[in-house]
Scaffold this active site. Structure first.
Site, PDB file in Angstrom:
ATOM      1  N   PRO A 211       0.745  -1.253  -0.051  1.00 51.38           N
ATOM      2  CA  PRO A 211       0.056  -0.334  -0.117  1.00 51.38           C
ATOM      3  C   PRO A 211       0.822   1.456  -0.147  1.00 51.38           C
ATOM      4  O   PRO A 211       0.967   2.003   0.944  1.00 51.38           O
ATOM      5  CB  PRO A 211      -0.732  -0.322   0.831  1.00 51.38           C
ATOM      6  N   CYS A 212       1.333   1.752  -1.314  1.00 53.28           N
ATOM      7  CA  CYS A 212       2.239   3.049  -1.134  1.00 53.28           C
ATOM      8  C   CYS A 212       1.021   4.053  -1.116  1.00 53.28           C
ATOM      9  O   CYS A 212       1.515   4.908  -1.055  1.00 53.28           O
ATOM     10  CB  CYS A 212       3.465   2.436  -2.306  1.00 53.28           C
TER      11      CYS A 212
END
Length: 198
Positions: free
Chosen positions: A143-144
Site C-alpha cells: 500500500p504505497c
DNA sequence: TCGAATATATAAC
DNA sequence: GTTATATATTCGA
C-alpha cells in the site's frame, strides 16, 4: 548466459482486466508469484508499463493465479477486504526496496504514514524512502498510497508508471475508501499510523 | 516561501 | 570504479 545464475528461463504471464473504467494488470512469473502489478485508464499504457518491468517477453493470457490476483487487486482498489492469497516475487528487488516494501505493508488499512516516519523506522532518509516507495513493483498489494508527506497533504502518486494530477486523485480516493478522513486537501491527523511495540 | 541536508538510484565519465 | 544528477521529502530560517 553470462552471470545469469539468478535468471531462470521463466514463463511470464501478463493479464489485464477492466473494472469501472480502469484497467488492472498483473505480471506473473515462476512459482506463480506476482512480479509486478499496475493499473491505468488505458490498457495500452498498462501493458507497456508491465512489459517494461518484465525480464523477458511475457505471454498475454489468463491463468488461475492471474485471475485471483486481478480480482484481489480490484477488491483492494475498492477498499474491500481480501483473502490475501497473492504471493509476491521478491527475488529481483533490492535489499533497500524490500525493507521499504515490508514497512509499507505494516501500515494498517485506514491509516497513513509519512516518508519521514518510515525513514526513521528503517534508519534511512526521507528522499531515499521516496524513491523506494516510487519503485514499489506491487501498487495496491503493497500500500504505497498510505505514504504521505509530513504536512498530511495527499502528496504524489503515479498510475501506470507516471506521476500525474489524476494519480493524486486516485490516491485520495483510495485512502477515503479505506476509511481515512480527508478535509480539503488535508488528511485528518487521527489517521496517522502510530506503530505499536517495536 | 526558499534553500540546504539527506539517502538512494541511475547515468555519465 | 568513481562522480554527477535527479528524486513520490523534510526541516529550519
Amino acid at each position: 548466459m553470462k552471470g545469469g545464475a539468478k535468471q531462470h528461463m521463466e514463463k511470464l504471464t501478463l493479464s489485464t482486466k477492466e473494472h469501472d473504467g480502469t484497467w488492472f494488470g498483473v505480471l506473473i512469473g515462476n512459482r506463480d508469484k506476482l512480479l509486478a502489478s499496475s493499473f491505468s485508464k488505458s490498457q495500452k499504457n498498462l501493458v507497456r508499463h508491465l512489459r517494461a518491468d518484465a525480464p523477458r517477453k511475457p505471454i498475454e493470457k489468463f491463468t488461475n493465479e492471474s485471475n485471483v490476483a486481478l480480482n484481489e487487486m480490484i477488491d483492494l482498489y475498492e477498499g474491500r477486504r481480501t483473502t490475501n492469497q497473492v504471493r509476491l516475487e521478491w527475488q529481483n528487488v533490492s535489499e533497500f526496496e524490500k525493507t521499504v516494501c515490508r514497512t509499507m505493508k505494516e501500515i494498517p488499512k485506514g491509516k497513513v504514514a509519512s516518508y519521514g516516519m518510515l525513514a526513521k523506522r528503517i534508519h534511512s532518509g526521507p528522499r531515499a524512502v521516496g524513491t523506494g516507495v516510487a519503485r514499489n513493483p506491487w501498487p495496491l498489494f503493497v500500500p504505497c498510497h498510505r505514504v504521505v508527506p509530513a504536512s498530511l497533504e495527499i502528496g504524489n502518486y503515479s498510475v501506470g508508471g507516471a506521476l500525474s494530477d489524476y494519480g493524486c486523485e486516485v490516491k485520495r480516493d483510495l485512502l477515503e475508501r479505506e476509511g481515512v478522513s480527508i478535509e480539503g486537501d488535508k488528511i485528518a491527523s487521527k489517521a496517522l499510523w502510530v506503530p505499536t511495540g517495536a
